[in-house]
Design an enzyme around this catalytic site. Structure first.
Site, mmCIF file in Angstrom:
data_model
loop_
_atom_site.group_PDB
_atom_site.id
_atom_site.type_symbol
_atom_site.label_atom_id
_atom_site.label_comp_id
_atom_site.label_asym_id
_atom_site.label_seq_id
_atom_site.Cartn_x
_atom_site.Cartn_y
_atom_site.Cartn_z
ATOM 1 N N SER A 126 21.791 86.201 60.827
ATOM 2 C CA SER A 126 22.602 87.038 61.702
ATOM 3 C C SER A 126 22.846 86.286 62.997
ATOM 4 C CB SER A 126 21.894 88.364 61.984
ATOM 5 O OG SER A 126 22.678 89.182 62.837
ATOM 6 N N HIS B 208 28.052 84.846 72.654
ATOM 7 C CA HIS B 208 28.732 85.332 73.849
ATOM 8 C C HIS B 208 29.129 84.125 74.706
ATOM 9 C CE1 HIS B 208 27.879 89.579 73.202
ATOM 10 N NE2 HIS B 208 26.622 89.291 72.983
ATOM 11 N N HIS C 227 30.476 87.941 65.913
ATOM 12 C CA HIS C 227 29.281 88.349 65.169
ATOM 13 C C HIS C 227 29.478 87.971 63.705
ATOM 14 C CE1 HIS C 227 27.789 91.530 62.334
ATOM 15 N NE2 HIS C 227 26.642 91.135 62.855
ATOM 16 N N ARG D 216 23.343 88.797 54.248
ATOM 17 C CA ARG D 216 21.991 89.244 53.950
ATOM 18 C C ARG D 216 21.854 89.608 52.473
ATOM 19 N NH1 ARG D 216 24.879 92.990 56.784
ATOM 20 N NH2 ARG D 216 25.197 95.005 55.766
ATOM 21 N N HIS E 227 41.481 86.396 60.795
ATOM 22 C CA HIS E 227 41.688 87.254 59.627
ATOM 23 C C HIS E 227 42.144 86.458 58.405
ATOM 24 C CE1 HIS E 227 40.990 91.420 60.985
ATOM 25 N NE2 HIS E 227 41.234 90.916 62.174
ATOM 26 N N HIS F 249 32.478 107.648 70.077
ATOM 27 C CA HIS F 249 32.451 108.369 71.345
ATOM 28 C C HIS F 249 33.508 107.838 72.323
ATOM 29 C CE1 HIS F 249 29.847 104.864 71.883
ATOM 30 N NE2 HIS F 249 29.996 104.970 73.178
ATOM 31 N N GLY G 253 10.438 94.441 63.137
ATOM 32 C CA GLY G 253 10.857 93.063 63.353
ATOM 33 C C GLY G 253 10.587 92.634 64.784
ATOM 34 N N ARG G 254 10.860 91.379 65.077
ATOM 35 C CA ARG G 254 10.601 90.862 66.422
ATOM 36 C C ARG G 254 11.686 91.365 67.373
ATOM 37 N NH1 ARG G 254 11.334 86.367 69.838
ATOM 38 N NH2 ARG G 254 9.422 85.848 70.988
#
Length: 305
Positions: free
Chosen positions: A97, A101, A111, A115, A150, A180, A264-265
């Protein structure tokens, strides 16, 4: 050979993921001109991982490329939410993962995640699947960048089914959406989960194609934008828009929830957060500005092809 094996081969997936992490980090180190920190960690409940992190670089203000391989006896709620029949099973999860930035506001955040998940129970067949995808979050929009990203996503999945790109693009648009705020997080990409219908060999090949396509999808964009001149106005807007990234990760992101629920960490899980963020009360951009154009032309559901 893995292509001839109908059963899931976790060791082959793990070897691929570690190699993918190494290749991506090497390419990013070259463009940033500085090394990533390597941090290996163990998880008390079983397994561990290796975080590769760059902070305060000349190009990457923060970048993390994480590998994890964890397991346990009871599937966490975030993983079983859509598959209640799997609750209580033993499980094993591994993946790469990353979140990058860049410092320059004209270079988008990105991103990517690939997995593999498998579950088991005494007297029952293993249930396994692949998931992942990639998505782009610009602060100042460029049609050229969105179209390139894309197209590369489309090309990665095209050999595995004519319908996959349309499905995975829509899935991405629906998933990376701040309900939201009633706005997309960025310009999307592809997202998939529970992918196992073609069998292990072909499903694994599709995941590899997505993972291998990441550098082609993102590095040309970063190269084009990393040296554009900017000022305090652009940095201020970047920090404001980064707040949306934080909101999504903490409120909706299944990977963040799974990592925290599975012990997880924490530092590795939250490396996806941007280093400098701002929030304002009821702020809107000036009409006809570059900042306003992000909302009107890019933060919309759009066929970028």
């Amino acid at each position: 050979m893995i292509e001839n094996s109908p059963a899931p081969d976790s060791s082959a997936v793990k070897a691929y993921l570690l190699d993918l992490q190494a290749r991506i980090v090497a390419a990013l180190e070259e463009i940033d001109g500085s090394p990533f920190l390597t941090d290996s960690w163990d998880r008390p409940g079983g397994g561990g991982g290796m975080s590769r992190v760059r902070e305060d670089g000349p190009i990457l203000e923060r970048g993390g490329v994480n590998f994890s391989h964890v397991m346990g006896n009871h599937l966490p709620p975030s993983a079983a939410a859509g598959r209640p029949e799997l609750a209580g099973r033993r499980w094993e999860a591994m993946g790469v993962s990353l979140v990058l930035h860049p410092r320059n506001p004209y270079a988008p955040t990105v991103h990517m995640n690939v997995r593999f998940f498998t579950t088991s129970a005494d007297g029952q067949e293993a249930v396994w699947w692949f998931g992942g995808g990639m998505d782009l979050t610009p602060y100042y929009g460029f049609e050229q960048d969105a179209q390139h990203f894309h197209r590369t996503c489309r090309d990665a999945v095209a050999p595995f089914g004519d319908d996959l790109h349309a499905r995975f693009k829509q899935w991405c648009d629906d998933y990376f959406y701040l309900k939201h705020r009633k706005e997309p997080r960025g310009v999307g990409g592809i997202f998939f989960d529970d992918f196992n219908a073609p069998g292990f060999a072909r499903s694994f090949a599709m995941q590899r194609s997505v993972g291998d396509g990441f550098l082609e999808a993102y590095l040309p964009i970063l190269q084009r934008r990393k040296d554009i001149a900017y000022g305090e106005r652009e940095r201020d807007f970047q920090a404001y828009r980064r707040g949306r990234y934080v909101e999504f990760n903490l409120v909706y992101d299944r990977g963040t929830l799974f990592g925290l629920q599975s012990a997880g960490r924490t530092e590795s899980i939250l490396m996806s957060m941007p280093p400098v963020v701002k929030w304002r009360y009821d702020w809107t951009p000036q009409p006809d500005s570059a900042e306003a154009r992000l909302y009107s032309d890019f933060l919309i559901h759009r066929d970028w092809l």
